[in-house]
Design a protein around this motif. Structure first.
Motif, PDB file in Angstrom:
ATOM      1  N   LEU A 146       0.869  -1.174   0.000  1.00  0.00           N
ATOM      2  CA  LEU A 146       0.000   0.000   0.000  1.00  0.00           C
ATOM      3  C   LEU A 146       0.906   1.224   0.000  1.00  0.00           C
ATOM      4  CD1 LEU A 146      -3.103   0.535   0.296  1.00  0.00           C
ATOM      5  CD2 LEU A 146      -2.676   0.850   2.732  1.00  0.00           C
ATOM      6  N   THR A 147       0.582   2.216  -0.816  1.00  0.00           N
ATOM      7  CA  THR A 147       1.368   3.450  -0.767  1.00  0.00           C
ATOM      8  C   THR A 147       1.004   4.212   0.496  1.00  0.00           C
ATOM      9  OG1 THR A 147      -0.259   4.802  -1.936  1.00  0.00           O
ATOM     10  CG2 THR A 147       1.395   3.635  -3.301  1.00  0.00           C
ATOM     11  N   ILE A 148       1.898   5.060   0.932  1.00  0.00           N
ATOM     12  CA  ILE A 148       1.612   5.844   2.137  1.00  0.00           C
ATOM     13  C   ILE A 148       0.434   6.786   1.897  1.00  0.00           C
ATOM     14  CG2 ILE A 148       3.247   7.719   1.743  1.00  0.00           C
ATOM     15  CD1 ILE A 148       3.885   7.356   4.834  1.00  0.00           C
ATOM     16  N   ASP A 149       0.314   7.326   0.681  1.00  0.00           N
ATOM     17  CA  ASP A 149      -0.834   8.185   0.376  1.00  0.00           C
ATOM     18  C   ASP A 149      -2.145   7.427   0.530  1.00  0.00           C
ATOM     19  OD1 ASP A 149       0.785  10.355  -0.191  1.00  0.00           O
ATOM     20  OD2 ASP A 149       0.794  10.002  -2.350  1.00  0.00           O
ATOM     21  N   GLU A 150      -2.189   6.208   0.011  1.00  0.00           N
ATOM     22  CA  GLU A 150      -3.411   5.402   0.102  1.00  0.00           C
ATOM     23  C   GLU A 150      -3.690   4.997   1.547  1.00  0.00           C
ATOM     24  OE1 GLU A 150      -6.856   3.914  -1.412  1.00  0.00           O
ATOM     25  OE2 GLU A 150      -5.361   5.130  -2.455  1.00  0.00           O
ATOM     26  N   TRP A 151      -2.642   4.705   2.303  1.00  0.00           N
ATOM     27  CA  TRP A 151      -2.787   4.338   3.717  1.00  0.00           C
ATOM     28  C   TRP A 151      -3.454   5.469   4.489  1.00  0.00           C
ATOM     29  CZ3 TRP A 151       1.909   3.748   7.488  1.00  0.00           C
ATOM     30  CH2 TRP A 151       1.501   3.098   8.672  1.00  0.00           C
ATOM     31  N   VAL A 152      -2.934   6.680   4.323  1.00  0.00           N
ATOM     32  CA  VAL A 152      -3.502   7.833   5.026  1.00  0.00           C
ATOM     33  C   VAL A 152      -4.935   8.081   4.555  1.00  0.00           C
ATOM     34  CG1 VAL A 152      -3.296  10.323   5.409  1.00  0.00           C
ATOM     35  CG2 VAL A 152      -1.248   8.872   5.493  1.00  0.00           C
TER      36      VAL A 152
END
Length: 138
Positions: A107-113
């Protein structure tokens, strides 16, 4: 697979932003002395959440962040469960790698947030100490 290149001027601009600068804030330790503890600027008031990819054997930084009132989000595939002295319903643990793509393992950090639905204007803390992580996914 085609890999796009970042223009040199954008890379130089990023490197320039990563330079250290002096603040009027002193340092405070979050976590234990030694591994898992870090000195950070004493400017933590108003931070609503701590994101911590790469969980390992100690999570004192995250425990201290929780005690300061932050929501805690941890991610790792290297442990079944984080080693926290907190009730399970106090923190959020995701069994995925944080990487450069979104799929069943990453998961990308952008998607995680984005998934945790924190409003964009809130202040967040990223604690990332992931040396030794050898899995790369393109």
């Amino acid at each position: 697979m085609e890999v796009s290149r970042i223009p040199k001027n954008k890379l130089e601009a990023l490197i320039e932003k990563l330079q250290p600068y002096q603040t009027d804030k002193g340092l405070v330790r979050l976590g234990p002395n030694g591994d898992g503890g870090y000195l950070v600027p004493n400017d933590l008031e108003g931070i609503v959440a701590c994101f911590s990819p790469g969980v390992d054997l100690t999570s004192g930084f995250e425990e201290n962040s929780c005690k300061l009132g932050m929501e805690i989000y941890l991610a790792s595939v290297s442990v079944i469960k984080p080693n926290l002295n907190l009730p399970d319903d106090i923190y959020n643990f995701l069994s995925k790698y944080i990487g450069c793509t979104n799929n069943k393992d990453f998961l990308t950090i952008d998607e995680w947030v984005k998934c945790v639905k924190i409003e964009e204007h809130f202040d967040l803390l990223l604690q990332m100490d992931i040396q030794g992580q050898s899995i790369v996914q393109f």
